[in-house]
Scaffold this motif. Sequence first.
Motif, PDB file in Angstrom:
ATOM      1  N   LYS A  26      83.520  77.254  54.668  1.00 49.66           N
ATOM      2  CA  LYS A  26      84.353  76.934  56.416  1.00 49.66           C
ATOM      3  C   LYS A  26      84.174  75.456  57.231  1.00 49.66           C
ATOM      4  O   LYS A  26      84.812  73.753  57.015  1.00 49.66           O
ATOM      5  CB  LYS A  26      84.629  77.658  57.116  1.00 49.66           C
ATOM      6  CG  LYS A  26      85.820  77.349  58.342  1.00 49.66           C
ATOM      7  CD  LYS A  26      86.300  78.171  58.513  1.00 49.66           C
ATOM      8  CE  LYS A  26      87.551  78.884  60.015  1.00 49.66           C
ATOM      9  NZ  LYS A  26      87.393  79.803  60.500  1.00 49.66           N
ATOM     10  N   ILE A 162      87.704  83.712  57.154  1.00 50.02           N
ATOM     11  CA  ILE A 162      87.300  82.942  55.887  1.00 50.02           C
ATOM     12  C   ILE A 162      88.577  82.798  54.874  1.00 50.02           C
ATOM     13  O   ILE A 162      88.614  82.547  53.821  1.00 50.02           O
ATOM     14  CB  ILE A 162      86.018  83.606  55.361  1.00 50.02           C
ATOM     15  CG1 ILE A 162      86.047  84.760  54.821  1.00 50.02           C
ATOM     16  CG2 ILE A 162      85.126  83.366  56.192  1.00 50.02           C
ATOM     17  CD1 ILE A 162      85.343  84.879  53.824  1.00 50.02           C
ATOM     18  N   HIS A 165      88.861  80.531  52.822  1.00 52.48           N
ATOM     19  CA  HIS A 165      87.922  79.583  51.980  1.00 52.48           C
ATOM     20  C   HIS A 165      86.844  81.361  51.462  1.00 52.48           C
ATOM     21  O   HIS A 165      86.118  80.890  50.271  1.00 52.48           O
ATOM     22  CB  HIS A 165      86.594  79.337  53.153  1.00 52.48           C
ATOM     23  CG  HIS A 165      86.632  78.374  53.563  1.00 52.48           C
ATOM     24  ND1 HIS A 165      87.108  77.206  53.548  1.00 52.48           N
ATOM     25  CD2 HIS A 165      88.323  78.313  55.048  1.00 52.48           C
ATOM     26  CE1 HIS A 165      88.049  76.306  54.533  1.00 52.48           C
ATOM     27  NE2 HIS A 165      88.207  77.441  55.349  1.00 52.48           N
TER      28      HIS A 165
END
Length: 235
Positions: A26, A162, A165
């Motif tokens: 990220k 996240i 990601h």
Amino acid sequence: MNELDILAFGAHPDDVELGIGGILSKCVQNGLKVGIVDLTQGEMGSRGTVEERKKEAEEAGKIIGILVRDNLCLKDSEIQNTPEQRLSVIYAIRKYRPKIIFATMCEDRHPDHHNAHFLIKEANYFSGLYKIKTEHEPYRCPTLLFYYPYYEVKSPNFIIDISEHYENKIDALKAHRSQFFNPEYLGNKTFISSERFWNSIRDRCAYWGSRINVSYAETIYTIEPINLSALKIII
């Protein structure tokens, strides 16, 4: 001098990806300069040679998009908070001068992870002392954050989304093909090479994601007060 926004330390190649691979991905996507320093080559691991693990770590770093990946070549299973080992960490901190350092959290099940916590924490303090001479000028990173490679022992201070990601984190972990679940790799069976552990990686990220109403998340720990503005660059 290659100064970084974030420098993440792991006791072994793959520790960083397990704990905060999504966060680092990220950060890279947000334009930050990120690096990883592995303390050891993982030579005491039950699977994988030093050469294999070096190649795997390099591949994983490329997947995340980090700028540098170094290895201090400390002895695996012998990480201790000694002056000699602190000096190695000090060298890395002064070389890269990061705004944020990530390190392993204490009380982890692996003694190297536990000991690395104190090694890195104290090395960062001593890195600011002018009478400790190295090639690079003294520097003390203002913000230390911590993570657990395996399982959280304590409640986290922060939970970071996240979701976008997560797949990149998983791809980076797959690059460590000698370490994790991989039926094609002929090696000793270990805790982290089991299918159960591999599935637990998703379960862990999904659990923490559910706590903040997102798909996947990773956790961050602090051991002293920090300025919340320091976290703006990673969230």
